[in-house]
Scaffold this active site. Sequence first.
Site, PDB file in Angstrom:
ATOM      1  N   TYR A 242      -6.868  -2.119   3.100  1.00  0.00           N
ATOM      2  CA  TYR A 242      -8.236  -2.157   2.562  1.00  0.00           C
ATOM      3  C   TYR A 242      -9.268  -2.437   3.646  1.00  0.00           C
ATOM      4  CZ  TYR A 242      -6.707  -2.124  -2.389  1.00  0.00           C
ATOM      5  OH  TYR A 242      -6.196  -1.798  -3.614  1.00  0.00           O
TER       6      TYR A 242
HETATM    7  N1  SAM Z   1      -3.634  -2.371  -8.853  1.00  0.00           N
HETATM    8  C1  SAM Z   1      -4.947  -1.870  -9.261  1.00  0.00           C
HETATM    9  C2  SAM Z   1      -4.946  -1.577 -10.759  1.00  0.00           C
HETATM   10  O1  SAM Z   1      -4.003  -1.972 -11.444  1.00  0.00           O
HETATM   11  O2  SAM Z   1      -5.888  -0.972 -11.260  1.00  0.00           O
HETATM   12  C3  SAM Z   1      -5.325  -0.657  -8.460  1.00  0.00           C
HETATM   13  C4  SAM Z   1      -5.902  -0.956  -7.094  1.00  0.00           C
HETATM   14  S1  SAM Z   1      -7.541  -1.544  -7.172  1.00  0.00           S
HETATM   15  C5  SAM Z   1      -8.357  -0.573  -5.986  1.00  0.00           C
HETATM   16  C6  SAM Z   1      -7.550  -3.101  -6.352  1.00  0.00           C
HETATM   17  C7  SAM Z   1      -6.859  -4.220  -7.095  1.00  0.00           C
HETATM   18  O3  SAM Z   1      -5.455  -4.062  -7.053  1.00  0.00           O
HETATM   19  C8  SAM Z   1      -7.120  -5.563  -6.514  1.00  0.00           C
HETATM   20  O4  SAM Z   1      -8.301  -6.130  -7.007  1.00  0.00           O
HETATM   21  C9  SAM Z   1      -5.883  -6.354  -6.918  1.00  0.00           C
HETATM   22  O5  SAM Z   1      -6.023  -6.795  -8.237  1.00  0.00           O
HETATM   23  C10 SAM Z   1      -4.799  -5.311  -6.862  1.00  0.00           C
HETATM   24  N2  SAM Z   1      -4.127  -5.283  -5.553  1.00  0.00           N
HETATM   25  C11 SAM Z   1      -4.192  -4.308  -4.623  1.00  0.00           C
HETATM   26  N3  SAM Z   1      -3.421  -4.603  -3.546  1.00  0.00           N
HETATM   27  C12 SAM Z   1      -2.858  -5.794  -3.793  1.00  0.00           C
HETATM   28  C13 SAM Z   1      -1.966  -6.654  -3.060  1.00  0.00           C
HETATM   29  N4  SAM Z   1      -1.514  -6.322  -1.848  1.00  0.00           N
HETATM   30  N5  SAM Z   1      -1.596  -7.811  -3.638  1.00  0.00           N
HETATM   31  C14 SAM Z   1      -2.049  -8.168  -4.857  1.00  0.00           C
HETATM   32  N6  SAM Z   1      -2.897  -7.420  -5.589  1.00  0.00           N
HETATM   33  C15 SAM Z   1      -3.286  -6.240  -5.076  1.00  0.00           C
END
Ligand code: SAM
Length: 381
Positions: A242
């Site tokens: 990110y």
């Molecule tokens: N996982 C998300 C969903 O269910 O809609 C899609 C990705 S969205 C762009 C970003 C969110 O995904 C974050 O705010 C977090 O909640 C989760 N996320 C992404 N990468 C993560 C990681 N390495 N560890 C924990 N949560 C993560």
Amino acid sequence: PSESAVRDFWQWLSDEGVANSSSSPPPVKPEFVPEGLGLVAQRDITKNEVVVEVPKKLWINPDTVAASDIGRVCGGLKPWVAISLFLLREKALGSASSWRPYLDILPLATDSPIFWSEEELSEIQGTQLLSTIMGVKEFVQSEFIKVEDDVILPNKDLFSSPITFNDFLWAFGILRSRAFPRLRGENLALIPLADLINHSSSITSEDSFWEIKGKGFFSRELIFSLRTPIYVKAGDQVYIQYDLAKSNAELALDYGFIESRQDREVYTLTLEITESDPFYGDKLDIAETNGLGETAYFDVILGSPLPPSMLPYLRLVALGGTDAFLLESIFRNSVWGHLELPVSRANEETICRVVRDACKSALSAYHTTIEEGLAYSFLET
Ligand code: SAM
């Protein structure tokens, strides 16, 4: 979101021509993963291969809002405020909204402290993160009150279901956690499907993994194209990095996760030349000549050397007494060089005291001591 919501979302994308476009079968599919939803490889995917392509008609950006029913009342709004209202109104429309399949897969909250209860927030009492979170929530609250008075309440015909501060905060959190970093301000956009990609700390390349391009030689339609930065085996999740530059506090605020890496641990020290300083004018002039100002922010990173201009600035702020001759205008060109090394014992003692006092006062806001904190984290593991 439910299994069926994810299925409907995938069906919607395929009806819109996304899931079955250039390459069939599609290289990735949305699936449940430890991070919530994610993009899982349906076959081996090579490094830099395109995994998702989303045409502009499926993006939610200021143009989408402008072209919608609420467009005429959202003209003067900030892009994020307009998109937030759009999301909330479409959500309230339920099955009457053409965006429903997408809205239904959005999480109800992330783990960002902006969604924490008072009790949960008390756990981070004393941290810089807490004051950031309070500031952000106050900002969102004031934006909400403005848009409620100016747009929502005067247009009850468009906003027939009430919108609360918590709804508005949800939309803020969704945008904060899902918009791609360079898509900010006027370019703010939600890109369905592409926004399901999760972050992995093991991806360290900063190369851009996405681009916006013309769909084809003869088409002016834009598409958002996302690539995998590394080779991914069938069945594994596709990840991106990110943002390497974000501190843990920023990651927590934006996405609701942190990384256990020293260089993500950052404390921002705020220093200033006060107006009551007898040498205020000269000090400010010297600070400005060297690219700093009346107030200066220094990111102190755990395990890294101090920011190079922090000590010179501190010495400048503390300068006085018999050292004040350095402030005279004949030294204007060389004074910064002098400040890079200790100026005098008295000056050096002052900056040590000032920093120690600042640390003490910052730490006093924690409700446990370092020892208690360490003991607690030991019990937790
Ligand atoms: N996982 C998300 C969903 O269910 O809609 C899609 C990705 S969205 C762009 C970003 C969110 O995904 C974050 O705010 C977090 O909640 C989760 N996320 C992404 N990468 C993560 C990681 N390495 N560890 C924990 N949560 C993560």
